[in-house]
Design a protein around this motif. Structure first.
Motif, PDB file in Angstrom:
ATOM      1  N   ASP A 122       0.836  -1.206   0.000  1.00  0.00           N
ATOM      2  CA  ASP A 122       0.000   0.000   0.000  1.00  0.00           C
ATOM      3  C   ASP A 122       0.870   1.254   0.000  1.00  0.00           C
ATOM      4  O   ASP A 122       0.597   2.215  -0.720  1.00  0.00           O
ATOM      5  CB  ASP A 122      -0.934   0.024   1.214  1.00  0.00           C
ATOM      6  N   VAL A 123       1.927   1.226   0.795  1.00  0.00           N
ATOM      7  CA  VAL A 123       2.846   2.367   0.865  1.00  0.00           C
ATOM      8  C   VAL A 123       3.510   2.573  -0.488  1.00  0.00           C
ATOM      9  O   VAL A 123       3.574   3.712  -1.004  1.00  0.00           O
ATOM     10  CB  VAL A 123       3.895   2.164   1.982  1.00  0.00           C
ATOM     11  N   GLU A 124       3.965   1.504  -1.110  1.00  0.00           N
ATOM     12  CA  GLU A 124       4.604   1.608  -2.432  1.00  0.00           C
ATOM     13  C   GLU A 124       3.633   2.159  -3.473  1.00  0.00           C
ATOM     14  O   GLU A 124       3.986   3.025  -4.276  1.00  0.00           O
ATOM     15  CB  GLU A 124       5.127   0.239  -2.868  1.00  0.00           C
ATOM     16  N   LEU A 125       2.396   1.666  -3.433  1.00  0.00           N
ATOM     17  CA  LEU A 125       1.389   2.145  -4.371  1.00  0.00           C
ATOM     18  C   LEU A 125       1.090   3.621  -4.138  1.00  0.00           C
ATOM     19  O   LEU A 125       1.001   4.406  -5.086  1.00  0.00           O
ATOM     20  CB  LEU A 125       0.102   1.317  -4.248  1.00  0.00           C
ATOM     21  N   LEU A 126       0.971   4.027  -2.895  1.00  0.00           N
ATOM     22  CA  LEU A 126       0.724   5.434  -2.584  1.00  0.00           C
ATOM     23  C   LEU A 126       1.871   6.326  -3.053  1.00  0.00           C
ATOM     24  O   LEU A 126       1.636   7.445  -3.530  1.00  0.00           O
ATOM     25  CB  LEU A 126       0.469   5.629  -1.090  1.00  0.00           C
ATOM     26  N   LEU A 127       3.083   5.844  -2.945  1.00  0.00           N
ATOM     27  CA  LEU A 127       4.225   6.618  -3.452  1.00  0.00           C
ATOM     28  C   LEU A 127       4.122   6.786  -4.966  1.00  0.00           C
ATOM     29  O   LEU A 127       4.383   7.870  -5.506  1.00  0.00           O
ATOM     30  CB  LEU A 127       5.541   5.940  -3.075  1.00  0.00           C
ATOM     31  N   ARG A 128       3.717   5.734  -5.654  1.00  0.00           N
ATOM     32  CA  ARG A 128       3.563   5.809  -7.112  1.00  0.00           C
ATOM     33  C   ARG A 128       2.422   6.758  -7.481  1.00  0.00           C
ATOM     34  O   ARG A 128       2.539   7.552  -8.420  1.00  0.00           O
ATOM     35  CB  ARG A 128       3.338   4.418  -7.681  1.00  0.00           C
ATOM     36  N   ILE A 129       1.320   6.654  -6.743  1.00  0.00           N
ATOM     37  CA  ILE A 129       0.192   7.560  -6.984  1.00  0.00           C
ATOM     38  C   ILE A 129       0.625   9.000  -6.739  1.00  0.00           C
ATOM     39  O   ILE A 129       0.324   9.896  -7.533  1.00  0.00           O
ATOM     40  CB  ILE A 129      -1.013   7.185  -6.089  1.00  0.00           C
ATOM     41  N   ARG A 130       1.352   9.215  -5.661  1.00  0.00           N
ATOM     42  CA  ARG A 130       1.829  10.568  -5.345  1.00  0.00           C
ATOM     43  C   ARG A 130       2.693  11.116  -6.478  1.00  0.00           C
ATOM     44  O   ARG A 130       2.549  12.279  -6.885  1.00  0.00           O
ATOM     45  CB  ARG A 130       2.621  10.565  -4.043  1.00  0.00           C
TER      46      ARG A 130
END
Length: 141
Positions: free
Chosen positions: A42-50
């Motif tokens: 989830d953290v990795e995905l949020l970084l990509r979304i950011r």
């Protein structure tokens, strides 16, 4: 991990994290007590979304990439086309502002109809300028 930790790791607010979840970009597991439990993925995905959001990629485009309806390459190519078009629009707006400045108009002296006609002609050629009838009404709400 809890949302406070994720907020610190990703560098976005809890409100943003919840918004991305509401938008269907993030599917967070819930613990037995109902709290969100974030994983490293989830953290990795949020970084990509950011990253994509910082590049002004629209939420809908990110959603399409995540769902597999659009590849990241296609998404970014489409976004580059949009950005280049926006660059042209801004350049024309900048040129018109320069022209207004060079003429040293006061607000009451601007031949607004003439300039609005120029804008309309440019829009017929594919340029886009701010549609105040949509934006200003939306801001009232």
């Amino acid at each position: 991990m809890k949302i406070n930790e994720v907020e610190q790791l990703v560098g976005i607010t809890k409100k943003n994290i919840r918004f991305y979840e509401e938008q269907g970009l993030l599917d967070v597991k819930r613990s037995q007590n109902g709290y969100r439990e974030y994983s490293e993925k989830d953290v990795e995905l949020l970084l990509r979304i950011r990253l994509l959001r910082r590049l002004a990629v629209p939420i809908e485009e990110i959603r399409k990439v995540l769902s597999g309806k659009l590849t990241l390459s296609n998404c970014l190519e489409r976004h580059k086309i949009y950005l280049n078009h926006e660059k042209q629009n801004l350049s024309l707006a900048d040129t018109m502002c320069d022209e207004l400045l060079e003429n040293n108009f006061s607000l009451s002296d601007i031949p607004a109809e003439s300039y609005l006609e120029k804008l309309s002609e440019m829009e017929k050629g594919g340029m886009r300028f701010l549609d105040v009838s949509k934006v200003d009404i939306a801001k009232k709400k």
